[in-house]
Every structure is written in structure tokens, then in C-alpha cells.
Design a protein around this motif. Structure first.
Motif, PDB file in Angstrom:
ATOM      1  N   LYS B 153       0.831  -1.209   0.000  1.00 19.36           N
ATOM      2  CA  LYS B 153       0.000   0.000   0.000  1.00 19.36           C
ATOM      3  C   LYS B 153       0.867   1.262   0.000  1.00 19.36           C
ATOM      4  CE  LYS B 153      -2.091   1.162   4.494  1.00 19.36           C
ATOM      5  NZ  LYS B 153      -0.915   0.728   5.256  1.00 19.36           N
ATOM      6  N   GLU B 154       1.971   1.240   0.735  1.00 18.43           N
ATOM      7  CA  GLU B 154       2.864   2.401   0.758  1.00 18.43           C
ATOM      8  C   GLU B 154       3.549   2.590  -0.607  1.00 18.43           C
ATOM      9  OE1 GLU B 154       2.571   0.255   3.369  1.00 18.43           O
ATOM     10  OE2 GLU B 154       1.553   1.763   4.592  1.00 18.43           O
ATOM     11  N   LEU B 156       2.399   1.611  -3.462  1.00 10.92           N
ATOM     12  CA  LEU B 156       1.368   2.035  -4.403  1.00 10.92           C
ATOM     13  C   LEU B 156       1.137   3.542  -4.305  1.00 10.92           C
ATOM     14  CD1 LEU B 156      -1.042   1.691  -6.350  1.00 10.92           C
ATOM     15  CD2 LEU B 156      -2.432   0.999  -4.401  1.00 10.92           C
ATOM     16  N   ILE B 157       0.908   4.046  -3.105  1.00  9.67           N
ATOM     17  CA  ILE B 157       0.567   5.469  -2.980  1.00  9.67           C
ATOM     18  C   ILE B 157       1.778   6.343  -3.298  1.00  9.67           C
ATOM     19  CG2 ILE B 157       0.905   5.607  -0.461  1.00  9.67           C
ATOM     20  CD1 ILE B 157      -1.890   7.419  -2.283  1.00  9.67           C
ATOM     21  N   THR B 159       4.027   5.715  -5.414  1.00 14.11           N
ATOM     22  CA  THR B 159       4.240   5.692  -6.858  1.00 14.11           C
ATOM     23  C   THR B 159       3.149   6.458  -7.584  1.00 14.11           C
ATOM     24  OG1 THR B 159       5.264   3.512  -6.619  1.00 14.11           O
ATOM     25  CG2 THR B 159       4.618   4.158  -8.841  1.00 14.11           C
ATOM     26  N   PHE B 160       1.918   6.307  -7.120  1.00 14.95           N
ATOM     27  CA  PHE B 160       0.771   6.905  -7.800  1.00 14.95           C
ATOM     28  C   PHE B 160       0.636   8.398  -7.481  1.00 14.95           C
ATOM     29  CE2 PHE B 160      -3.891   7.855  -7.592  1.00 14.95           C
ATOM     30  CZ  PHE B 160      -4.096   7.913  -8.960  1.00 14.95           C
ATOM     31  N   ASP B 161       0.708   8.769  -6.211  1.00 15.32           N
ATOM     32  CA  ASP B 161       0.504  10.164  -5.827  1.00 15.32           C
ATOM     33  C   ASP B 161       1.484  10.495  -4.709  1.00 15.32           C
ATOM     34  OD1 ASP B 161      -0.342  12.664  -5.108  1.00 15.32           O
ATOM     35  OD2 ASP B 161      -2.432  12.122  -4.764  1.00 15.32           O
ATOM     36  N   THR B 163       2.759  13.212  -3.697  1.00 15.61           N
ATOM     37  CA  THR B 163       2.462  14.346  -2.826  1.00 15.61           C
ATOM     38  C   THR B 163       1.535  13.952  -1.691  1.00 15.61           C
ATOM     39  OG1 THR B 163       2.568  15.641  -4.843  1.00 15.61           O
ATOM     40  CG2 THR B 163       1.926  16.792  -2.849  1.00 15.61           C
ATOM     41  N   MET B 164       0.474  13.211  -2.019  1.00 16.15           N
ATOM     42  CA  MET B 164      -0.417  12.769  -0.937  1.00 16.15           C
ATOM     43  C   MET B 164       0.365  11.933   0.063  1.00 16.15           C
ATOM     44  SD  MET B 164      -3.844  10.391  -0.770  1.00 16.15           S
ATOM     45  CE  MET B 164      -4.239   9.649   0.822  1.00 16.15           C
ATOM     46  N   ARG B 166       3.456  12.101   0.853  1.00 21.54           N
ATOM     47  CA  ARG B 166       4.285  12.958   1.711  1.00 21.54           C
ATOM     48  C   ARG B 166       3.435  13.749   2.691  1.00 21.54           C
ATOM     49  NH1 ARG B 166       8.098  16.460  -1.836  1.00 21.54           N
ATOM     50  NH2 ARG B 166       8.877  17.127   0.193  1.00 21.54           N
ATOM     51  N   VAL B 167       2.273  14.231   2.218  1.00 23.62           N
ATOM     52  CA  VAL B 167       1.421  15.026   3.106  1.00 23.62           C
ATOM     53  C   VAL B 167       1.007  14.201   4.322  1.00 23.62           C
ATOM     54  CG1 VAL B 167      -0.836  16.138   3.333  1.00 23.62           C
ATOM     55  CG2 VAL B 167       0.578  16.614   1.337  1.00 23.62           C
ATOM     56  N   TYR B 168       0.694  12.921   4.118  1.00 20.27           N
ATOM     57  CA  TYR B 168       0.251  12.166   5.300  1.00 20.27           C
ATOM     58  C   TYR B 168       1.415  11.522   6.054  1.00 20.27           C
ATOM     59  CZ  TYR B 168      -0.265   7.210   3.590  1.00 20.27           C
ATOM     60  OH  TYR B 168      -0.082   5.933   3.144  1.00 20.27           O
ATOM     61  N   LEU B 170       4.442   9.832   4.845  1.00 25.95           N
ATOM     62  CA  LEU B 170       5.353   8.794   4.377  1.00 25.95           C
ATOM     63  C   LEU B 170       6.668   9.429   3.958  1.00 25.95           C
ATOM     64  CD1 LEU B 170       3.349   6.325   2.104  1.00 25.95           C
ATOM     65  CD2 LEU B 170       4.004   6.079   4.496  1.00 25.95           C
TER      66      LEU B 170
END
Lengths: 248, 281
Positions: B153-154, B156-157, B159-161, B163-164, B166-168, B170
Motif C-alpha cells: 500500500k505504501e 502504491l501510494i 508511486t501513484f501520488d 504528494t499525498m 508525503r502530506v500524510y 510517508l
């Protein structure tokens, strides 16, 4: 009223060029706030430095009285549409489920509960019948609604959106703004980067006017004025009115 | 079939087969992320950059595994360092680091060992897989698969987005370098099978083929692994039967599969849209 965002003396520069300088602003919670300014005015930089995505030269940012690192999972972010790879192998429903990632934490996977949250969010934006489509098969407005659904399933208290209304259809824009207002009425705080003046009065409670720094901030009725707009956009009033702003 | 017969009798052929299937699988897994992150050239660079590490390991008399991993990581950091701290773009910094590493590697290996070894390292000779190589590959495979499953899941996110992510909260830079380490491990594990020069083919071609067939990352990873493993088996077969180097055969097998899918894929293929158009008119 509780302060949602408190920025003190924020300065950010990119390779020796100052993007924003001595930015001071504080915003109440439970508002729908437009961040307005021309292209290159530093409004994206302002948001990025608030979210600690770019390094600050100086200054301090607090959200709900805390440093950003303590509150990250409670911040939803919707990127500009142009920043997403729409050919990515991902379905609409799996995109929306990503909203549940921050609170799931490492090691746990989305399960039935998270799938339900995501489907409800999709229904809310009127996109449930597209759940099994690849995201690139949608129109621009539908794509933006999917990302709004993703942040709904995050259930964050603060939401940042980067130019959500660029290049989308009127119906999607109406769906999105209605949801943003509902979230505001539930007490959430929403920041929307917006680069034109159309519907500013209909959409936002407060404005943050940006042009290389803070021009002005406050309730729309106080700051959406001809001379502050001229100052923000470095343009005479006639040009601005052509952009659709009804300036009182 | 004599190949199957020989497979039962010859220990080294079994080792070669098992090793190359594992290599095909993990290259497919890591390759999927490499392709989606637009880092195909990075894969190429790192696989070449392990060469001086291997040479130095020979000289020191330690397992080539350690030297290769260190060299791969240095290359990844070097490429990132050049593009982040100067105006040089990533593709150019990849070119600088990878050609330098390859050159250095060739010089060191020529000095340290005989030329036949160099050919084997460059082009692969899967029939020379030793038991220790097989175990290294097994260890790497296990590690890669566990990490990808646990942090799916990490990854995936991020790679896909990004910025999101980093904002939350990771650490996407850590994820990037983590992937680079895995990529280095996969490159090292693939050396015997495909060789330094063609590691990139097993990383990128099966993943790209899979990308044309599905709209889900999880399925892309599985398909990519299957394609990688199949190409590796084909490679072993021809290498054994016709006495050819395994690397080039694997690369060609992957490419044939890619071209077939590119033409006939139901969604992304170039054929169906044209046929549909012809029907309409």
C-alpha cells in the motif's frame, strides 16, 4: 473560534529566488478559504511550505496549535489534475480507498470496513457506477470527483485542494462545491487554491490573497475589493472584470 | 524430449532452471514499480554499476554479492545526488554514472580475472550457476517478495501520488532508496542468468507487457512475474539445446512476447482499434 492555521513570518525561496516573503496569516477553523493570486504568485509555494513539502527559509507554521508532523494524518490533499499519471493501472474504487491509508498506518491493509467507506464516498460524488473503471477512462470533472471522494474517505479535519476547478465540467464543479460547503458546515477547514475570480463570492467564506507574499486575508466581504484585487493581480480593474469577477 | 530428460539427470540444469525462474519472478515484481515510476533508465544504470563492485569483490576474495550491492547503492545515491544538487537532469546524470561505472568495472575485471569471466558477467551464463548463487537468489527473492507484500500500500501510494504520500507523513525519499536497494539486489541476482548488459530487459520488458494487459497494479505485478519467468525458462532451453548465451535469448523472448501483446492486447493493442474502425466504416 479555534485557529486552524497559523503562519508566522514565512519566507520560502527556490535557488536564490524568493517565492514568498514574510508571510503572516491566521485562519479560523470551519471555513472554506480561497487562496487567490495570479500564476507564479507563490500560492502553490505557500501551500507546499505549509504542508512542509518544500523547505522554509524561515518562519513557523502551526495547524490547530500543533506542528504539522503531529497532525499529518488529519490533512487531506487533492493534487492538481496535471500532476497525476492518468494511465496508472488503478481503478476508481482503489483510488478512493487510498483515502483510508493514513489512518490505517503501516502493515494494515484496507478491509471490508474501508471498502464500505470508499463506496459511500463514491456515492456521495455520484460516481459509484464508475467504481470499476480505470481512472484514465473518466472525464476531467469525473476524475476530480474521484479525488474528492478519496479525501472524503480520509475524513480529515483539514483539506487542501490545488486548482480543483480547472478544466472540469459545470456539473462536476457544482457537485464538488456542494460537498465542500457541507464539509465546512460539519466544521472542517478547507483551503482551495483558485486562480480566477469567477464565483469567488459564491464559493468562499474567507480569502487569502497572494502575490509574492500576503496581500490581504479575511472575510470575502472585506477583502474582495477593487484595489486589493488590483494589488493582487497587478492588473487594472477592467482586465479583472473580464475574468468574471463582480467586484463590489 | 531430451531437454526434460537432461533436466532430471543433470543437477546443474536444475539449478539453472530454478534460479532463472526466481530471477524472472522478482525482476517482474520490481520491474513493475520501475516502469510505473518512469525509472527504466535507472534500472539500466544500476545493473551496470554493480560491475566494479563485483571486480573489487574478486580482488578482495569476498563474495561478489557484497561488492555488487555496495556499488549499486553508491550509484543510486550518486545519480540522485547529481540531479538534486545541480542543474543536470536525471537522464544525463544516469548516463554519466552508468558509463563511468561500466568502464571502471571492465578495467578492473580485465585486470583481476581472465576475459572469459568478463563475457560471462556481461552476457550471463545461466548453466554455470553454482549452488551458492542459487541460495543467494532464493534469499533475495524471499526478501523482495516479503517487502513488496508487506509495504504494497505504501509503494502504491508513493508511486501513484507522491504528494499525498508525503502530506500524510510517508518518507518517500526512503521509499525511493529502498526500491533502489531492492533493484540492486535483483540486478545482482540476475547477473548469472542474463548478465549485466541485459538485466534491464528482464526488468522492463515483462513489466511493460503486463502493463498493456491490465488496469490493476496487483495483476500487473503477477503477470509481469509470469512473463519474466517464462522468458527465463525459454532462455535456459535454447541456451542448453543450442549452446547460446542465456541473456540475449531471454531478452529476445521477452521482446517477442511484448510485440505480440502490443499488437493483440484487447485494451491497449494496436490491432483491435483499427479493426473496429474498419468495421464501422
Amino acid at each position: 473560534m479555534e485557529q486552524s492555521l497559523d503562519v508566522k513570518d514565512l519566507t520560502v525561496s527556490y535557488s536564490n529566488k524568493i517565492a514568498i516573503k514574510n508571510f503572516d496569516v491566521s485562519v479560523d477553523s470551519g471555513k472554506l478559504i480561497g487562496i487567490i493570486g495570479p500564476n507564479g504568485s507563490g500560492k502553490s509555494t505557500f501551500v507546499k511550505s505549509v504542508l512542509d513539502l518544500v523547505p522554509k527559509d524561515s518562519g513557523e507554521v502551526q495547524i490547530f496549535g500543533k506542528s504539522i508532523d503531529k497532525i499529518r494524518k488529519n490533512i487531506a490533499y487533492i493534487p492538481q489534475r496535471s500532476h497525476i499519471d492518468w494511465n496508472f493501472p488503478i481503478l476508481v474504487k482503489d483510488t478512493v480507498i487510498q483515502g483510508t491509508y493514513p489512518k490505517l498506518g503501516l502493515f494494515s491493509r484496507p478491509k471490508e470496513k474501508e471498502k464500505k467507506i470508499a463506496m459511500e464516498a463514491l456515492k456521495k460524488v455520484g460516481m459509484e457506477e464508475f467504481a470499476d473503471k480505470q481512472i484514465g477512462e473518466l472525464s476531467g470533472g469525473q476524475q476530480q470527483r474521484v479525488f474528492v471522494a478519496r479525501s472524503l474517505s480520509q475524513n480529515a479535519d483539514i483539506l487542501f485542494m490545488d486548482e480543483p476547478f480547472v478544466g472540469i465540467d459545470i456539473h462536476s464543479e457544482e457537485v464538488i462545491i456542494k460537498i465542500l460547503k457541507e464539509l465546512r458546515d460539519q466544521g472542517k477547514t478547507l483551503f482551495v487554491i483558485h486562480h480566477d475570480l469567477t464565483k469567488v463570492e459564491d464559493y468562499f467564506d474567507d480569502l487569502i490573497l497572494v502575490n509574492g507574499g500576503l496581500v490581504a486575508a479575511g472575510p470575502v466581504a472585506e477583502v474582495f475589493t477593487p484595489d486589493l484585487m488590483e494589488k493582487t493581480f497587478n492588473a487594472p480593474l477592467a482586465v479583472l472584470e473580464n475574468m468574471g469577477g463582480k467586484l463590489s | 524430449m531430451s531437454f526434460l530428460n537432461d533436466l532430471l539427470f543433470y543437477d546443474y540444469l536444475q539449478k539453472a532452471l530454478i534460479t532463472s525462474i526466481m530471477v524472472g519472478i522478482i525482476s517482474g515484481v520490481i520491474g513493475s514499480f520501475i516502469v510505473l515510476r518512469g525509472m527504466s533508465l535507472m534500472g539500466d544504470a544500476i545493473s551496470h554499476a554493480v560491475l566494479p563492485g563485483i571486480a573489487i569483490s574478486y580482488m578482495l576474495g569476498i563474495s561478489y554479492f557484497y561488492g555488487a550491492v555496495v556499488a549499486g547503492v553508491i550509484a543510486a545515491v550518486g545519480i540522485g545526488g547529481i540531479s538534486q544538487n545541480s542543474r543536470i537532469k536525471t537522464d544525463a546524470s544516469i548516463g554519466i554514472v552508468f558509463s563511468t561505472a561500466l568502464a571502471l568495472g571492465i578495467i578492473l575485471i580485465t585486470k583481476a580475472q581472465s576475459a572469459t569471466d568478463l563475457t560471462q558477467i556481461l552476457f550471463g551464463n545461466v548453466l554455470h550457476v553454482r549452488t551458492s548463487d542459487m541460495w543467494i537468489t532464493a534469499g533475495v527473492s524471499l526478501l523482495v517478495i516479503i517487502i513488496i507484500v508487506v509495504f504494497y500500500k505504501e509503494l502504491l501510494i508513493a508511486t501513484f501520488d507522491e504528494t499525498m504520500a508525503r502530506v500524510y507523513g510517508l518518507n518517500t525519499r526512503f521509499i525511493h532508496y529502498g526500491l533502489m536497494v531492492l533493484l540492486t539486489l535483483v540486478a545482482v541476482a540476475s547477473l548469472q542468468t542474463v548478465g549485466v548488459i541485459l538485466v534491464v530487459s528482464l526488468l522492463i520488458t515483462p513489466a511493460s507487457t503486463a502493463y498493456l494487459l491490465t488496469n490493476r497494479l496487483s495483476i500487473m505485478i503477477v503477470l509481469s512475474s509470469i512473463f519474466g519467468a517464462s522468458a527465463a525458462v525459454v532462455g535456459i532451453y535454447y541456451s542448453y539445446m543450442h549452446d547460446l548465451p542465456s541473456g540475449p535469448i531471454i531478452a529476445i523472448a521477452s521482446a517477442i512476447l511484448f510485440v505480440l501483446v502490443l499488437i493483440f492486447s484487447p485494451r491497449q493493442g494496436v490491432l483491435w482499434p483499427k479493426l473496429r474502425k474498419m468495421k464501422k466504416s
